[in-house]
Scaffold this motif. Structure first.
Motif, PDB file in Angstrom:
ATOM      1  N   LEU A  95       0.847  -1.195   0.000  1.00 50.48           N
ATOM      2  CA  LEU A  95       0.000   0.000   0.000  1.00 50.48           C
ATOM      3  C   LEU A  95       0.880   1.242   0.000  1.00 50.48           C
ATOM      4  O   LEU A  95       1.711   1.416   0.881  1.00 50.48           O
ATOM      5  CB  LEU A  95      -0.901  -0.001   1.234  1.00 50.48           C
ATOM      6  N   GLY A  96       0.692   2.073  -1.030  1.00 52.40           N
ATOM      7  CA  GLY A  96       1.432   3.330  -1.133  1.00 52.40           C
ATOM      8  C   GLY A  96       0.519   4.416  -1.679  1.00 52.40           C
ATOM      9  O   GLY A  96      -0.694   4.234  -1.768  1.00 52.40           O
ATOM     10  N   ALA A  97       1.094   5.540  -2.074  1.00 53.72           N
ATOM     11  CA  ALA A  97       0.309   6.644  -2.625  1.00 53.72           C
ATOM     12  C   ALA A  97       1.166   7.447  -3.580  1.00 53.72           C
ATOM     13  O   ALA A  97       2.374   7.587  -3.396  1.00 53.72           O
ATOM     14  CB  ALA A  97      -0.219   7.539  -1.508  1.00 53.72           C
ATOM     15  N   SER A  98       0.505   7.955  -4.625  1.00 49.17           N
ATOM     16  CA  SER A  98       1.147   8.898  -5.543  1.00 49.17           C
ATOM     17  C   SER A  98       0.602  10.276  -5.192  1.00 49.17           C
ATOM     18  O   SER A  98      -0.615  10.484  -5.162  1.00 49.17           O
ATOM     19  CB  SER A  98       0.819   8.541  -6.995  1.00 49.17           C
ATOM     20  N   ALA A  99       1.500  11.202  -4.917  1.00 50.41           N
ATOM     21  CA  ALA A  99       1.071  12.532  -4.471  1.00 50.41           C
ATOM     22  C   ALA A  99       1.625  13.604  -5.398  1.00 50.41           C
ATOM     23  O   ALA A  99       2.808  13.608  -5.726  1.00 50.41           O
ATOM     24  CB  ALA A  99       1.548  12.786  -3.042  1.00 50.41           C
ATOM     25  N   ALA A 100       0.728  14.505  -5.823  1.00 53.41           N
ATOM     26  CA  ALA A 100       1.103  15.688  -6.611  1.00 53.41           C
ATOM     27  C   ALA A 100       1.760  15.317  -7.925  1.00 53.41           C
ATOM     28  O   ALA A 100       2.801  15.846  -8.288  1.00 53.41           O
ATOM     29  CB  ALA A 100       1.986  16.612  -5.788  1.00 53.41           C
ATOM     30  N   ASN A 101       1.140  14.386  -8.649  1.00 49.89           N
ATOM     31  CA  ASN A 101       1.620  14.038  -9.991  1.00 49.89           C
ATOM     32  C   ASN A 101       0.413  13.706 -10.860  1.00 49.89           C
ATOM     33  O   ASN A 101      -0.326  12.768 -10.569  1.00 49.89           O
ATOM     34  CB  ASN A 101       2.579  12.854  -9.937  1.00 49.89           C
ATOM     35  N   CYS A 102       0.207  14.477 -11.926  1.00 53.68           N
ATOM     36  CA  CYS A 102      -0.972  14.340 -12.782  1.00 53.68           C
ATOM     37  C   CYS A 102      -0.659  13.439 -13.967  1.00 53.68           C
ATOM     38  O   CYS A 102       0.209  13.753 -14.784  1.00 53.68           O
ATOM     39  CB  CYS A 102      -1.403  15.728 -13.265  1.00 53.68           C
ATOM     40  N   PHE A 103      -1.378  12.320 -14.077  1.00 57.52           N
ATOM     41  CA  PHE A 103      -1.175  11.391 -15.189  1.00 57.52           C
ATOM     42  C   PHE A 103      -2.192  11.577 -16.312  1.00 57.52           C
ATOM     43  O   PHE A 103      -2.000  11.076 -17.410  1.00 57.52           O
ATOM     44  CB  PHE A 103      -1.224   9.945 -14.677  1.00 57.52           C
ATOM     45  N   ALA A 104      -3.290  12.280 -16.068  1.00 56.04           N
ATOM     46  CA  ALA A 104      -4.344  12.421 -17.070  1.00 56.04           C
ATOM     47  C   ALA A 104      -4.214  13.694 -17.897  1.00 56.04           C
ATOM     48  O   ALA A 104      -4.975  13.898 -18.832  1.00 56.04           O
ATOM     49  CB  ALA A 104      -5.710  12.387 -16.382  1.00 56.04           C
ATOM     50  N   GLY A 105      -3.276  14.547 -17.566  1.00 51.66           N
ATOM     51  CA  GLY A 105      -3.123  15.814 -18.283  1.00 51.66           C
ATOM     52  C   GLY A 105      -3.934  16.915 -17.623  1.00 51.66           C
ATOM     53  O   GLY A 105      -4.921  16.668 -16.914  1.00 51.66           O
ATOM     54  N   TYR A 106      -3.509  18.152 -17.843  1.00 57.51           N
ATOM     55  CA  TYR A 106      -4.186  19.310 -17.261  1.00 57.51           C
ATOM     56  C   TYR A 106      -5.395  19.713 -18.085  1.00 57.51           C
ATOM     57  O   TYR A 106      -5.462  19.467 -19.298  1.00 57.51           O
ATOM     58  CB  TYR A 106      -3.228  20.502 -17.167  1.00 57.51           C
ATOM     59  N   LEU A 107      -6.362  20.331 -17.422  1.00 52.45           N
ATOM     60  CA  LEU A 107      -7.494  20.931 -18.125  1.00 52.45           C
ATOM     61  C   LEU A 107      -6.975  22.070 -19.001  1.00 52.45           C
ATOM     62  O   LEU A 107      -5.943  22.680 -18.703  1.00 52.45           O
ATOM     63  CB  LEU A 107      -8.522  21.452 -17.115  1.00 52.45           C
ATOM     64  N   PRO A 108      -7.665  22.368 -20.128  1.00 50.49           N
ATOM     65  CA  PRO A 108      -7.187  23.423 -21.029  1.00 50.49           C
ATOM     66  C   PRO A 108      -7.004  24.755 -20.304  1.00 50.49           C
ATOM     67  O   PRO A 108      -7.826  25.141 -19.473  1.00 50.49           O
ATOM     68  CB  PRO A 108      -8.307  23.516 -22.084  1.00 50.49           C
ATOM     69  N   ASP A 109      -5.903  25.419 -20.615  1.00 51.18           N
ATOM     70  CA  ASP A 109      -5.570  26.730 -20.042  1.00 51.18           C
ATOM     71  C   ASP A 109      -5.621  26.719 -18.518  1.00 51.18           C
ATOM     72  O   ASP A 109      -6.154  27.637 -17.888  1.00 51.18           O
ATOM     73  CB  ASP A 109      -6.521  27.811 -20.578  1.00 51.18           C
ATOM     74  N   SER A 110      -5.102  25.635 -17.929  1.00 52.20           N
ATOM     75  CA  SER A 110      -5.171  25.509 -16.468  1.00 52.20           C
ATOM     76  C   SER A 110      -4.028  24.627 -15.984  1.00 52.20           C
ATOM     77  O   SER A 110      -3.440  23.864 -16.760  1.00 52.20           O
ATOM     78  CB  SER A 110      -6.514  24.898 -16.067  1.00 52.20           C
ATOM     79  N   ASP A 111      -3.710  24.733 -14.718  1.00 57.59           N
ATOM     80  CA  ASP A 111      -2.755  23.800 -14.116  1.00 57.59           C
ATOM     81  C   ASP A 111      -3.479  22.834 -13.186  1.00 57.59           C
ATOM     82  O   ASP A 111      -2.895  22.265 -12.269  1.00 57.59           O
ATOM     83  CB  ASP A 111      -1.657  24.553 -13.366  1.00 57.59           C
ATOM     84  N   VAL A 112      -4.794  22.647 -13.423  1.00 53.65           N
ATOM     85  CA  VAL A 112      -5.612  21.704 -12.648  1.00 53.65           C
ATOM     86  C   VAL A 112      -5.680  20.389 -13.412  1.00 53.65           C
ATOM     87  O   VAL A 112      -5.988  20.370 -14.613  1.00 53.65           O
ATOM     88  CB  VAL A 112      -7.036  22.269 -12.422  1.00 53.65           C
ATOM     89  N   CYS A 113      -5.376  19.276 -12.720  1.00 53.39           N
ATOM     90  CA  CYS A 113      -5.390  17.953 -13.350  1.00 53.39           C
ATOM     91  C   CYS A 113      -6.816  17.549 -13.699  1.00 53.39           C
ATOM     92  O   CYS A 113      -7.755  17.762 -12.916  1.00 53.39           O
ATOM     93  CB  CYS A 113      -4.760  16.939 -12.400  1.00 53.39           C
ATOM     94  N   SER A 114      -6.993  16.958 -14.884  1.00 58.81           N
ATOM     95  CA  SER A 114      -8.338  16.555 -15.307  1.00 58.81           C
ATOM     96  C   SER A 114      -8.870  15.357 -14.519  1.00 58.81           C
ATOM     97  O   SER A 114     -10.073  15.134 -14.461  1.00 58.81           O
ATOM     98  CB  SER A 114      -8.343  16.226 -16.803  1.00 58.81           C
TER      99      SER A 114
END
Length: 198
Positions: A79-98
Protein backbone atom coordinates in the motif's frame (compact mmCIF):
# COMPACT_ATOMS: atom_id res chain seq x y z
CA UNK A 1 24.75 -57.57 46.00
CA UNK A 2 22.00 -56.04 43.83
CA UNK A 3 22.34 -52.61 45.45
CA UNK A 4 25.99 -52.00 44.45
CA UNK A 5 25.21 -53.16 40.88
CA UNK A 6 22.24 -50.76 40.66
CA UNK A 7 24.40 -47.89 41.95
CA UNK A 8 27.10 -48.70 39.36
CA UNK A 9 24.55 -48.72 36.50
CA UNK A 10 23.03 -45.41 37.64
CA UNK A 11 26.51 -43.87 37.92
CA UNK A 12 27.23 -44.80 34.29
CA UNK A 13 23.95 -43.37 32.90
CA UNK A 14 25.14 -39.72 32.56
CA UNK A 15 28.12 -40.81 30.38
CA UNK A 16 26.13 -41.20 27.11
CA UNK A 17 24.34 -37.94 27.81
CA UNK A 18 27.62 -36.08 28.34
CA UNK A 19 29.04 -37.64 25.16
CA UNK A 20 26.45 -35.80 23.01
CA UNK A 21 27.57 -32.65 21.21
CA UNK A 22 26.94 -29.65 23.46
CA UNK A 23 24.76 -26.87 21.96
CA UNK A 24 27.44 -24.25 22.65
CA UNK A 25 29.69 -23.57 19.67
CA UNK A 26 27.42 -25.27 17.13
CA UNK A 27 26.51 -22.80 14.34
CA UNK A 28 22.81 -22.11 13.93
CA UNK A 29 21.42 -23.29 10.62
CA UNK A 30 19.45 -20.77 8.59
CA UNK A 31 15.81 -21.61 9.07
CA UNK A 32 13.82 -22.18 5.85
CA UNK A 33 10.12 -22.85 5.28
CA UNK A 34 6.91 -20.92 5.89
CA UNK A 35 7.50 -17.24 6.64
CA UNK A 36 5.76 -13.93 7.20
CA UNK A 37 7.20 -10.46 6.75
CA UNK A 38 6.36 -6.84 7.50
CA UNK A 39 7.94 -3.93 5.62
CA UNK A 40 7.66 -0.15 5.96
CA UNK A 41 9.47 2.19 3.58
CA UNK A 42 8.99 4.84 0.93
CA UNK A 43 7.06 4.90 -2.36
CA UNK A 44 6.85 7.16 -5.42
CA UNK A 45 5.74 7.13 -9.07
CA UNK A 46 7.45 8.33 -12.24
CA UNK A 47 5.86 9.88 -15.31
CA UNK A 48 2.91 12.21 -15.57
CA UNK A 49 2.92 15.98 -15.93
CA UNK A 50 5.18 16.50 -12.91
CA UNK A 51 7.71 13.77 -13.88
CA UNK A 52 7.68 12.23 -10.39
CA UNK A 53 5.44 12.15 -7.33
CA UNK A 54 6.32 13.21 -3.82
CA UNK A 55 7.71 10.33 -1.74
CA UNK A 56 5.07 8.70 0.46
CA UNK A 57 5.00 5.98 3.11
CA UNK A 58 4.85 2.40 1.83
CA UNK A 59 3.56 -0.59 3.81
CA UNK A 60 3.91 -4.20 2.69
CA UNK A 61 2.81 -7.43 4.38
CA UNK A 62 3.55 -10.88 3.04
CA UNK A 63 3.47 -14.62 3.56
CA UNK A 64 5.50 -17.18 1.68
CA UNK A 65 7.42 -20.41 1.63
CA UNK A 66 11.07 -21.20 0.94
CA UNK A 67 10.84 -24.03 -1.60
CA UNK A 68 14.60 -24.70 -1.37
CA UNK A 69 17.65 -23.04 0.17
CA UNK A 70 17.69 -20.68 -2.84
CA UNK A 71 14.12 -20.26 -4.13
CA UNK A 72 11.16 -18.72 -2.32
CA UNK A 73 7.61 -17.86 -3.36
CA UNK A 74 5.35 -15.36 -1.63
CA UNK A 75 2.12 -13.41 -1.74
CA UNK A 76 2.43 -9.73 -0.82
CA UNK A 77 0.01 -6.89 -0.21
CA UNK A 78 1.51 -3.42 -0.64
CA UNK A 79 0.00 0.00 0.00
CA UNK A 80 1.43 3.33 -1.13
CA UNK A 81 0.31 6.64 -2.62
CA UNK A 82 1.15 8.90 -5.54
CA UNK A 83 1.07 12.53 -4.47
CA UNK A 84 1.10 15.69 -6.61
CA UNK A 85 1.62 14.04 -9.99
CA UNK A 86 -0.97 14.34 -12.78
CA UNK A 87 -1.17 11.39 -15.19
CA UNK A 88 -4.34 12.42 -17.07
CA UNK A 89 -3.12 15.81 -18.28
CA UNK A 90 -4.19 19.31 -17.26
CA UNK A 91 -7.49 20.93 -18.12
CA UNK A 92 -7.19 23.42 -21.03
CA UNK A 93 -5.57 26.73 -20.04
CA UNK A 94 -5.17 25.51 -16.47
CA UNK A 95 -2.76 23.80 -14.12
CA UNK A 96 -5.61 21.70 -12.65
CA UNK A 97 -5.39 17.95 -13.35
CA UNK A 98 -8.34 16.56 -15.31
CA UNK A 99 -8.37 13.47 -13.01
CA UNK A 100 -6.97 12.99 -9.52
CA UNK A 101 -3.30 13.85 -9.03
CA UNK A 102 -3.31 12.20 -5.57
CA UNK A 103 -4.33 8.54 -5.33
CA UNK A 104 -3.66 5.44 -3.25
CA UNK A 105 -2.00 2.46 -4.89
CA UNK A 106 -2.74 -1.05 -3.56
CA UNK A 107 -0.80 -4.06 -4.85
CA UNK A 108 -1.73 -7.72 -4.56
CA UNK A 109 1.22 -9.66 -6.02
CA UNK A 110 2.76 -13.09 -6.26
CA UNK A 111 6.54 -12.82 -5.90
CA UNK A 112 9.44 -15.17 -6.54
CA UNK A 113 12.99 -14.66 -5.25
CA UNK A 114 16.30 -16.40 -5.85
CA UNK A 115 18.82 -16.30 -2.99
CA UNK A 116 22.44 -15.80 -4.06
CA UNK A 117 24.86 -16.36 -1.12
CA UNK A 118 27.26 -13.43 -0.62
CA UNK A 119 28.69 -14.50 2.73
CA UNK A 120 27.66 -16.70 5.63
CA UNK A 121 23.97 -15.95 6.34
CA UNK A 122 23.96 -13.02 3.86
CA UNK A 123 22.07 -13.25 0.54
CA UNK A 124 21.47 -11.13 -2.55
CA UNK A 125 17.88 -11.65 -3.72
CA UNK A 126 16.74 -10.78 -7.26
CA UNK A 127 12.92 -10.84 -7.39
CA UNK A 128 10.03 -10.85 -9.86
CA UNK A 129 6.45 -9.88 -9.07
CA UNK A 130 3.12 -9.91 -10.88
CA UNK A 131 -0.45 -9.22 -9.81
CA UNK A 132 -3.19 -6.63 -9.66
CA UNK A 133 -3.13 -2.96 -8.70
CA UNK A 134 -6.04 -0.88 -7.43
CA UNK A 135 -5.83 2.89 -7.73
CA UNK A 136 -8.32 5.03 -5.82
CA UNK A 137 -9.43 7.43 -7.18
CA UNK A 138 -8.54 6.63 -10.79
CA UNK A 139 -5.63 8.73 -12.08
CA UNK A 140 -6.55 8.24 -15.76
CA UNK A 141 -9.59 7.30 -17.82
CA UNK A 142 -12.79 8.80 -19.10
CA UNK A 143 -15.18 7.74 -16.33
CA UNK A 144 -16.22 9.42 -13.12
CA UNK A 145 -13.12 11.05 -11.56
CA UNK A 146 -14.15 9.70 -8.14
CA UNK A 147 -14.16 6.04 -9.18
CA UNK A 148 -11.31 3.63 -8.60
CA UNK A 149 -9.65 1.46 -11.23
CA UNK A 150 -7.91 -1.92 -11.26
CA UNK A 151 -5.08 -2.90 -13.60
CA UNK A 152 -2.41 -5.62 -13.80
CA UNK A 153 1.17 -4.96 -12.80
CA UNK A 154 4.55 -6.61 -13.30
CA UNK A 155 7.76 -5.83 -11.49
CA UNK A 156 11.41 -6.55 -10.84
CA UNK A 157 13.31 -6.04 -7.64
CA UNK A 158 16.58 -6.56 -5.86
CA UNK A 159 17.07 -7.17 -2.18
CA UNK A 160 19.54 -8.18 0.45
CA UNK A 161 18.77 -10.48 3.39
CA UNK A 162 20.69 -11.40 6.51
CA UNK A 163 19.67 -14.37 8.66
CA UNK A 164 20.33 -13.03 12.15
CA UNK A 165 21.73 -15.15 15.00
CA UNK A 166 18.29 -14.77 16.59
CA UNK A 167 16.57 -17.95 15.48
CA UNK A 168 13.58 -17.38 13.15
CA UNK A 169 14.44 -13.74 12.32
CA UNK A 170 15.94 -12.32 9.11
CA UNK A 171 16.36 -8.66 8.21
CA UNK A 172 17.06 -6.97 4.91
CA UNK A 173 16.11 -4.29 2.44
CA UNK A 174 14.41 -4.31 -0.98
CA UNK A 175 14.08 -2.02 -3.96
CA UNK A 176 11.05 -2.91 -6.10
CA UNK A 177 10.03 -1.38 -9.44
CA UNK A 178 6.54 -2.17 -10.79
CA UNK A 179 4.85 -1.11 -14.01
CA UNK A 180 1.06 -0.74 -13.92
CA UNK A 181 -0.18 -1.95 -17.30
CA UNK A 182 -2.99 0.09 -18.86
CA UNK A 183 -2.56 3.46 -17.19
CA UNK A 184 1.21 3.04 -17.89
CA UNK A 185 2.44 4.19 -14.49
CA UNK A 186 5.89 3.28 -13.16
CA UNK A 187 6.08 2.83 -9.39
CA UNK A 188 9.06 2.38 -7.09
CA UNK A 189 9.31 1.24 -3.48
CA UNK A 190 12.35 1.13 -1.20
CA UNK A 191 11.89 -0.55 2.17
CA UNK A 192 13.63 -2.47 4.96
CA UNK A 193 12.30 -5.98 5.64
CA UNK A 194 11.73 -8.00 8.80
CA UNK A 195 11.07 -11.68 8.13
CA UNK A 196 9.98 -14.38 10.58
CA UNK A 197 10.41 -18.02 9.50
CA UNK A 198 8.42 -20.57 11.47
Amino acid sequence: MRKPLLVAVLALLPTPVLAATPPEGVPLEVRRGFFTEADIGTFFTLGGENIYSNAQTYLQLGVGYDLTDKVSLGVHFGLGASAANCFAGYLPDSDVCSMSDNFTVSFGDVTAAYMVPLAERLYLMPKVAAGLTRMDPAPVGSGDPGQSMTAPNAGLGIGIEYATPMDHFSVGADFMARYIIGPNISTFALFPRVKYTF
